[in-house]
Scaffold this motif. Structure first.
Motif, PDB file in Angstrom:
ATOM      1  N   LYS A  96      26.186  57.708  -2.245  1.00 25.25           N
ATOM      2  CA  LYS A  96      26.065  57.754  -0.778  1.00 25.25           C
ATOM      3  C   LYS A  96      24.620  57.547  -0.341  1.00 25.25           C
ATOM      4  CE  LYS A  96      26.986  60.651   3.218  1.00 25.25           C
ATOM      5  NZ  LYS A  96      27.495  61.929   3.718  1.00 25.25           N
ATOM      6  N   ASP A  97      23.686  58.241  -0.973  1.00 21.97           N
ATOM      7  CA  ASP A  97      22.268  58.113  -0.604  1.00 21.97           C
ATOM      8  C   ASP A  97      21.753  56.688  -0.816  1.00 21.97           C
ATOM      9  OD1 ASP A  97      22.104  60.786   0.120  1.00 21.97           O
ATOM     10  OD2 ASP A  97      21.117  61.418  -1.739  1.00 21.97           O
ATOM     11  N   ILE A  98      22.043  56.121  -1.971  1.00 23.22           N
ATOM     12  CA  ILE A  98      21.522  54.776  -2.277  1.00 23.22           C
ATOM     13  C   ILE A  98      22.193  53.727  -1.400  1.00 23.22           C
ATOM     14  CG2 ILE A  98      21.333  52.986  -4.049  1.00 23.22           C
ATOM     15  CD1 ILE A  98      20.996  55.272  -6.109  1.00 23.22           C
ATOM     16  N   TYR A  99      23.529  53.795  -1.276  1.00 23.28           N
ATOM     17  CA  TYR A  99      24.231  52.812  -0.446  1.00 23.28           C
ATOM     18  C   TYR A  99      23.788  52.900   1.010  1.00 23.28           C
ATOM     19  CZ  TYR A  99      27.733  50.537   2.375  1.00 23.28           C
ATOM     20  OH  TYR A  99      28.337  49.746   3.315  1.00 23.28           O
ATOM     21  N   THR A 100      23.704  54.097   1.545  1.00 24.08           N
ATOM     22  CA  THR A 100      23.291  54.267   2.943  1.00 24.08           C
ATOM     23  C   THR A 100      21.889  53.714   3.162  1.00 24.08           C
ATOM     24  OG1 THR A 100      24.704  56.213   3.179  1.00 24.08           O
ATOM     25  CG2 THR A 100      22.937  55.965   4.792  1.00 24.08           C
ATOM     26  N   TYR A 101      21.000  54.008   2.248  1.00 23.02           N
ATOM     27  CA  TYR A 101      19.628  53.508   2.357  1.00 23.02           C
ATOM     28  C   TYR A 101      19.592  51.983   2.325  1.00 23.02           C
ATOM     29  CZ  TYR A 101      14.673  52.855   1.417  1.00 23.02           C
ATOM     30  OH  TYR A 101      13.372  52.451   1.491  1.00 23.02           O
ATOM     31  N   LEU A 102      20.273  51.380   1.353  1.00 22.08           N
ATOM     32  CA  LEU A 102      20.279  49.916   1.255  1.00 22.08           C
ATOM     33  C   LEU A 102      20.974  49.270   2.455  1.00 22.08           C
ATOM     34  CD1 LEU A 102      21.044  49.376  -2.545  1.00 22.08           C
ATOM     35  CD2 LEU A 102      18.837  49.147  -1.370  1.00 22.08           C
ATOM     36  N   ALA A 103      22.045  49.891   2.933  1.00 18.36           N
ATOM     37  CA  ALA A 103      22.770  49.352   4.092  1.00 18.36           C
ATOM     38  C   ALA A 103      21.890  49.388   5.343  1.00 18.36           C
ATOM     39  CB  ALA A 103      24.058  50.129   4.324  1.00 18.36           C
ATOM     40  N   GLN A 104      21.127  50.443   5.508  1.00 18.62           N
ATOM     41  CA  GLN A 104      20.231  50.540   6.670  1.00 18.62           C
ATOM     42  C   GLN A 104      19.100  49.530   6.570  1.00 18.62           C
ATOM     43  OE1 GLN A 104      19.394  54.752   6.529  1.00 18.62           O
ATOM     44  NE2 GLN A 104      21.152  55.246   7.813  1.00 18.62           N
ATOM     45  N   ILE A 105      18.597  49.298   5.385  1.00 15.06           N
ATOM     46  CA  ILE A 105      17.562  48.279   5.190  1.00 15.06           C
ATOM     47  C   ILE A 105      18.127  46.895   5.494  1.00 15.06           C
ATOM     48  CG2 ILE A 105      16.184  47.068   3.448  1.00 15.06           C
ATOM     49  CD1 ILE A 105      15.708  49.749   2.116  1.00 15.06           C
ATOM     50  N   ASP A 106      19.364  46.650   5.080  1.00 12.48           N
ATOM     51  CA  ASP A 106      20.018  45.356   5.307  1.00 12.48           C
ATOM     52  C   ASP A 106      19.985  44.995   6.781  1.00 12.48           C
ATOM     53  OD1 ASP A 106      22.822  43.959   6.044  1.00 12.48           O
ATOM     54  OD2 ASP A 106      22.155  43.251   4.078  1.00 12.48           O
ATOM     55  N   GLY A 107      20.259  45.955   7.648  1.00 10.92           N
ATOM     56  CA  GLY A 107      20.177  45.726   9.086  1.00 10.92           C
ATOM     57  C   GLY A 107      21.402  45.069   9.700  1.00 10.92           C
ATOM     58  N   MET A 160      25.590  30.468  18.262  1.00  9.91           N
ATOM     59  CA  MET A 160      25.139  31.051  17.016  1.00  9.91           C
ATOM     60  C   MET A 160      23.768  31.693  17.249  1.00  9.91           C
ATOM     61  SD  MET A 160      24.628  29.556  13.138  1.00  9.91           S
ATOM     62  CE  MET A 160      24.475  27.907  13.589  1.00  9.91           C
ATOM     63  N   PHE A 161      23.516  32.789  16.566  1.00 12.73           N
ATOM     64  CA  PHE A 161      22.219  33.443  16.660  1.00 12.73           C
ATOM     65  C   PHE A 161      21.741  33.804  15.264  1.00 12.73           C
ATOM     66  CE2 PHE A 161      25.410  36.727  16.776  1.00 12.73           C
ATOM     67  CZ  PHE A 161      24.893  37.738  16.008  1.00 12.73           C
ATOM     68  N   LEU A 162      20.450  33.913  15.136  1.00 16.32           N
ATOM     69  CA  LEU A 162      19.855  34.261  13.850  1.00 16.32           C
ATOM     70  C   LEU A 162      19.522  35.744  13.827  1.00 16.32           C
ATOM     71  CD1 LEU A 162      17.398  31.267  13.409  1.00 16.32           C
ATOM     72  CD2 LEU A 162      19.589  31.605  12.281  1.00 16.32           C
ATOM     73  N   VAL A 163      19.826  36.371  12.743  1.00 19.05           N
ATOM     74  CA  VAL A 163      19.485  37.773  12.553  1.00 19.05           C
ATOM     75  C   VAL A 163      18.238  37.824  11.704  1.00 19.05           C
ATOM     76  CG1 VAL A 163      20.232  39.961  11.583  1.00 19.05           C
ATOM     77  CG2 VAL A 163      21.892  38.462  12.700  1.00 19.05           C
ATOM     78  N   GLN A 164      17.242  38.476  12.237  1.00 17.28           N
ATOM     79  CA  GLN A 164      15.998  38.584  11.483  1.00 17.28           C
ATOM     80  C   GLN A 164      16.108  39.753  10.506  1.00 17.28           C
ATOM     81  OE1 GLN A 164      12.537  39.302  13.877  1.00 17.28           O
ATOM     82  NE2 GLN A 164      11.163  38.645  12.255  1.00 17.28           N
ATOM     83  N   ARG A 165      15.938  39.469   9.246  1.00 23.25           N
ATOM     84  CA  ARG A 165      15.998  40.501   8.221  1.00 23.25           C
ATOM     85  C   ARG A 165      14.650  41.190   8.109  1.00 23.25           C
ATOM     86  NH1 ARG A 165      20.224  40.873   4.676  1.00 23.25           N
ATOM     87  NH2 ARG A 165      21.751  39.222   4.876  1.00 23.25           N
ATOM     88  N   LYS A 166      14.715  42.468   7.834  1.00 29.28           N
ATOM     89  CA  LYS A 166      13.500  43.247   7.658  1.00 29.28           C
ATOM     90  C   LYS A 166      13.083  43.204   6.195  1.00 29.28           C
ATOM     91  CE  LYS A 166      14.939  46.484  11.192  1.00 29.28           C
ATOM     92  NZ  LYS A 166      15.393  47.834  11.461  1.00 29.28           N
TER      93      LYS A 166
END
Length: 128
Positions: free
Chosen positions: A70-81, A1-7
């Motif tokens: 598309k703009d909002i989802y893409t932005y939030l998805a990229q922030i999610d990481g 298992m590994f931890l994903v560091q959220r931004k």
């Protein structure tokens, strides 16, 4: 298992993007006040975004223009990481077909509504 560091993204950066998209400031303030967008997933967040930004009457389908979604989802998805570019592309391809296709050019007049991305056939908006 590994931890994903959220931004962590400063609220000011999100507000700047919001303004760049020429979205109403009062609606941004509503989203900030809601805090977690009413849920724990990007799907919940996008449902709330649709409900806040729609021009449909209360209780209506909560449609927003596809480019805005598309703009909002893409932005939030990229922030999610944790959401891959391929997953983002798959969601957009599915929704693009659902919103407008060659058989019914004006199927939804270029609008996305929550029922489109909540459909079991739609690729998941989140990584899990």
């Amino acid at each position: 298992m590994f931890l994903v560091q959220r931004k962590t993204v400063p609220l000011s950066l999100i507000e700047e993007k919001w303004v760049d998209l020429a979205l109403p400031k009062e609606q941004f303030d509503d989203l900030v006040r809601i805090g977690s967008f009413g849920g724990d997933t990007i799907t919940d967040a996008m449902k709330t975004v649709c409900e806040i930004l729609t021009a449909d009457p209360e209780g209506g389908p909560a449609r927003i223009p596809f480019p805005l979604f598309k703009d909002i989802y893409t932005y939030l998805a990229q922030i999610d990481g944790e959401i891959s570019q391929q997953q983002i592309n798959d969601v957009m391809q599915y929704l693009k077909y659902d919103v407008k296709n060659s058989f019914f050019p004006d199927k939804q007049d270029g609008y996305v509504q929550p029922r489109n991305f909540l459909s079991p056939e739609c690729p998941k908006l989140s990584a899990s």
